[in-house]
Design a protein around this motif. Sequence first.
Motif, PDB file in Angstrom:
ATOM      1  N   THR A  77      -0.706  15.949 -19.396  1.00 14.74           N
ATOM      2  CA  THR A  77      -0.584  15.496 -20.785  1.00 14.74           C
ATOM      3  C   THR A  77      -1.788  15.910 -21.615  1.00 14.74           C
ATOM      4  N   PHE A  78      -2.965  15.824 -21.027  1.00  9.06           N
ATOM      5  CA  PHE A  78      -4.215  16.153 -21.731  1.00  9.06           C
ATOM      6  C   PHE A  78      -4.717  17.488 -21.192  1.00  9.06           C
ATOM      7  N   ARG A  79      -4.475  18.556 -21.941  1.00  4.90           N
ATOM      8  CA  ARG A  79      -4.726  19.902 -21.441  1.00  4.90           C
ATOM      9  C   ARG A  79      -6.123  20.420 -21.753  1.00  4.90           C
ATOM     10  N   GLU A  80      -6.681  20.058 -22.895  1.00  8.80           N
ATOM     11  CA  GLU A  80      -8.018  20.523 -23.280  1.00  8.80           C
ATOM     12  C   GLU A  80      -9.071  19.732 -22.507  1.00  8.80           C
ATOM     13  N   ARG A  81     -10.148  20.439 -22.068  1.00 11.81           N
ATOM     14  CA  ARG A  81     -11.058  19.812 -21.112  1.00 11.81           C
ATOM     15  C   ARG A  81     -11.720  18.547 -21.633  1.00 11.81           C
ATOM     16  N   ARG A  82     -12.245  18.569 -22.841  1.00 14.17           N
ATOM     17  CA  ARG A  82     -12.937  17.379 -23.350  1.00 14.17           C
ATOM     18  C   ARG A  82     -11.955  16.226 -23.559  1.00 14.17           C
ATOM     19  N   GLU A  83     -10.763  16.567 -24.015  1.00 12.45           N
ATOM     20  CA  GLU A  83      -9.736  15.549 -24.189  1.00 12.45           C
ATOM     21  C   GLU A  83      -9.358  14.945 -22.838  1.00 12.45           C
ATOM     22  N   ARG A  84      -9.215  15.807 -21.846  1.00  8.92           N
ATOM     23  CA  ARG A  84      -8.872  15.322 -20.517  1.00  8.92           C
ATOM     24  C   ARG A  84     -10.020  14.520 -19.914  1.00  8.92           C
ATOM     25  N   ALA A  85     -11.257  14.957 -20.154  1.00  7.24           N
ATOM     26  CA  ALA A  85     -12.408  14.207 -19.635  1.00  7.24           C
ATOM     27  C   ALA A  85     -12.450  12.805 -20.232  1.00  7.24           C
ATOM     28  N   ALA A  86     -12.132  12.697 -21.531  1.00  8.90           N
ATOM     29  CA  ALA A  86     -12.117  11.369 -22.167  1.00  8.90           C
ATOM     30  C   ALA A  86     -11.017  10.499 -21.563  1.00  8.90           C
ATOM     31  N   ALA A  87      -9.832  11.092 -21.344  1.00  4.91           N
ATOM     32  CA  ALA A  87      -8.736  10.335 -20.741  1.00  4.91           C
ATOM     33  C   ALA A  87      -9.099   9.897 -19.319  1.00  4.91           C
ATOM     34  N   LEU A  88      -9.733  10.804 -18.561  1.00  7.03           N
ATOM     35  CA  LEU A  88     -10.160  10.452 -17.211  1.00  7.03           C
ATOM     36  C   LEU A  88     -11.227   9.370 -17.228  1.00  7.03           C
ATOM     37  N   GLY A  89     -12.077   9.389 -18.277  1.00  5.08           N
ATOM     38  CA  GLY A  89     -13.083   8.339 -18.393  1.00  5.08           C
ATOM     39  C   GLY A  89     -12.440   6.977 -18.563  1.00  5.08           C
ATOM     40  N   ILE A  90     -11.408   6.913 -19.412  1.00  6.00           N
ATOM     41  CA  ILE A  90     -10.696   5.650 -19.602  1.00  6.00           C
ATOM     42  C   ILE A  90      -9.971   5.254 -18.324  1.00  6.00           C
ATOM     43  N   TRP A  91      -9.303   6.237 -17.703  1.00  8.38           N
ATOM     44  CA  TRP A  91      -8.614   5.981 -16.435  1.00  8.38           C
ATOM     45  C   TRP A  91      -9.597   5.468 -15.373  1.00  8.38           C
ATOM     46  N   GLY A 103       0.806  -1.209   0.000  1.00  3.94           N
ATOM     47  CA  GLY A 103       0.000   0.000   0.000  1.00  3.94           C
ATOM     48  C   GLY A 103       0.842   1.262   0.000  1.00  3.94           C
ATOM     49  N   SER A 104       2.001   1.213   0.648  1.00  2.00           N
ATOM     50  CA  SER A 104       2.878   2.381   0.682  1.00  2.00           C
ATOM     51  C   SER A 104       3.395   2.713  -0.716  1.00  2.00           C
ATOM     52  N   PHE A 105       3.808   1.696  -1.464  1.00  2.00           N
ATOM     53  CA  PHE A 105       4.290   1.944  -2.829  1.00  2.00           C
ATOM     54  C   PHE A 105       3.135   2.289  -3.768  1.00  2.00           C
ATOM     55  N   ALA A 106       1.972   1.701  -3.529  1.00  2.00           N
ATOM     56  CA  ALA A 106       0.802   2.058  -4.343  1.00  2.00           C
ATOM     57  C   ALA A 106       0.452   3.536  -4.157  1.00  2.00           C
ATOM     58  N   ALA A 107       0.663   4.056  -2.930  1.00  2.00           N
ATOM     59  CA  ALA A 107       0.399   5.465  -2.655  1.00  2.00           C
ATOM     60  C   ALA A 107       1.296   6.366  -3.495  1.00  2.00           C
ATOM     61  N   LEU A 108       2.495   5.890  -3.814  1.00  2.00           N
ATOM     62  CA  LEU A 108       3.406   6.666  -4.647  1.00  2.00           C
ATOM     63  C   LEU A 108       2.990   6.622  -6.119  1.00  2.00           C
ATOM     64  N   ILE A 109       2.361   5.521  -6.519  1.00  2.00           N
ATOM     65  CA  ILE A 109       1.986   5.327  -7.926  1.00  2.00           C
ATOM     66  C   ILE A 109       0.721   6.092  -8.292  1.00  2.00           C
ATOM     67  N   PHE A 110      -0.318   5.972  -7.482  1.00  2.00           N
ATOM     68  CA  PHE A 110      -1.656   6.398  -7.883  1.00  2.00           C
ATOM     69  C   PHE A 110      -1.765   7.897  -8.194  1.00  2.00           C
ATOM     70  N   PRO A 111      -1.330   8.811  -7.294  1.00  2.00           N
ATOM     71  CA  PRO A 111      -1.471  10.235  -7.624  1.00  2.00           C
ATOM     72  C   PRO A 111      -0.608  10.632  -8.819  1.00  2.00           C
ATOM     73  N   THR A 112       0.498   9.914  -9.007  1.00  3.29           N
ATOM     74  CA  THR A 112       1.376  10.206 -10.137  1.00  3.29           C
ATOM     75  C   THR A 112       0.658   9.972 -11.463  1.00  3.29           C
ATOM     76  N   THR A 113      -0.154   8.925 -11.523  1.00  2.64           N
ATOM     77  CA  THR A 113      -0.851   8.633 -12.784  1.00  2.64           C
ATOM     78  C   THR A 113      -1.835   9.740 -13.146  1.00  2.64           C
ATOM     79  N   LEU A 114      -2.573  10.240 -12.159  1.00  2.13           N
ATOM     80  CA  LEU A 114      -3.542  11.301 -12.440  1.00  2.13           C
ATOM     81  C   LEU A 114      -2.853  12.615 -12.796  1.00  2.13           C
ATOM     82  N   SER A 115      -1.756  12.927 -12.129  1.00  2.99           N
ATOM     83  CA  SER A 115      -1.066  14.174 -12.446  1.00  2.99           C
ATOM     84  C   SER A 115      -0.425  14.108 -13.833  1.00  2.99           C
ATOM     85  N   ILE A 116       0.034  12.924 -14.237  1.00  2.00           N
ATOM     86  CA  ILE A 116       0.567  12.762 -15.592  1.00  2.00           C
ATOM     87  C   ILE A 116      -0.540  12.980 -16.617  1.00  2.00           C
ATOM     88  N   ILE A 117      -1.717  12.440 -16.367  1.00  2.73           N
ATOM     89  CA  ILE A 117      -2.852  12.653 -17.275  1.00  2.73           C
ATOM     90  C   ILE A 117      -3.217  14.127 -17.338  1.00  2.73           C
TER      91      ILE A 117
END
Length: 529
Positions: free
Chosen positions: A145-159, A128-142
């Motif tokens: 990476t995806f700056r336009e709102r609809r594009e980011r919403a689609a990426a978040l939908g897949i995520w 769980g400690s290492f998972a804590a390091l992984i999870f927020p990193t994935t969302l911040s990378i998204i």
Amino acid sequence: MALPLDVVTGHILVPESSLPTTRTSSKALVLATVCAAVLAINLDTTIVNVALPSISDQLDAGTRQLQWIVDGYNLAFAGLVLAAGSVSDRFGRRPALILGLIGFAIASAVGAKVDSAGALVAARVAMGSFAALIFPTTLSIISNTFRERRERAAALGIWGAVVGLGVAAGPVTGGVLLEHFYWGSVFWALVPLALVTALAAYVIVPESKDPAVPPLDRVGVVTSVAMLSLLTWTIIEAPERGWWSVATVAGFVGSAALLLGFVLWERHVEHPMLDVSLFRDRRFSAASGAVTVTFFALFGFIFLVTQYFQFVREYGALSTGARILPVALSIAVASVVGAALAPRIGTRVVVTTGMLFFGASFWWISTAEVDTSYATTIVPQMVFMGLGMGLISTPATESILLVLPPARAGVGSAVNDATRELGGTLGVAVVGSVFSSVFGSTLAGGAYASLPGGALAQAQDSVGVAGVLATRNPALVDAFHAAFLDGFSTACIVVGSLCLVGAVAAAVLLPGRLPAPVAVEPEPEPAAA
């Protein structure tokens, strides 16, 4: 030239290393990599559930120890994810992701080799400690990476679909493994997935960070972890010690005192781990509450339903996992649909509808009997539940992220992740403890009351022991089923009621449809001299 403006958040976008420019083809590979990372750590949140009967038998673990095996992971995840988000922002998201994946793989391998319940709990805390390091990193990378709102919403939908799929598909994955291998295989299977994803992150994911992130708030980290640990311990141990015992009351009072101290410290320290003023924004606070309630309900449900299928319906591990697939599939579908609907009809409508679906499904599930039809009743219940969760998760996540600028995406992501894991941790603790209290009380008032005191106490402490006694003595079967279903029904009613209260709160507090983004034209370049 004027600096460009983020049309979603209203923040000025500073061209720094935290805001990379990424081609469309590269964006798809980045998204695939971070989704593989979240798949690994979210599989681990529930893959262990179908192995609980085997772990109980092989490691001699009672119900409370099983709760700790599940919650050790969730507790470390929830307690450290805020600090981990700040660390990844400061020192780099790609190295944080790679380090987290490698550490997660090592901890999983250790967990597969332990020979006692206590050692397994310790390994789960490390995971769980290492998972804590992984999870927020994935969302911040998204987010970067995806700056336009609809594009980011689609990426978040897949995520979001992958997150839900990982959580709900964990039991079926574990069932497949347990059909052919021993209980430790549920951890071994995560090792190659984590290592391959770490290699992909090294090759594909661009570096991004925010050097302006302030120093780590160590007092805040220690206080929050102490508060969560004490609260979880108090809830899990309450059925054994008594809900009104001195130890239980002192635990709740101590947890409240630590929470108050944490809030006061965060309000006055120069560089807080969590800016509590963020919760004044309804988009942030109401969405965080919705995510917390959702994962509280989901984790508590999976903890119990896997035991219902195995102990009451007497299904094998693989059959149990397969029967939870309707939840996984409907979450995946509804996450994408929710991401598409929220920008059009508003976060409030989508999340409130999801909460109503979620709460109603638990009230419906509370009517389960030993012979309830799987095809005509249980499948619709699970689909209803999955649709509700999918409609909540992604729109609420986007609402949280819209409050902060992309350069601070790690903090916003970490808050979102913390609410998920806090909800999951408390869900297993509270739902498991409510179930244990009702189960033990009903056993004591039925046919099990005729057993010697030691045998009755063991049966009250462990569903596995009670089930074994029932298989050896047919006169106990009806009493065992009645006790289990009483506890299961009560827990579902508690969770369903909480979800319906959450629906009212979402309808009142969440914002409606956000205004359409307006493009801001940059000023022309000055003419060359």
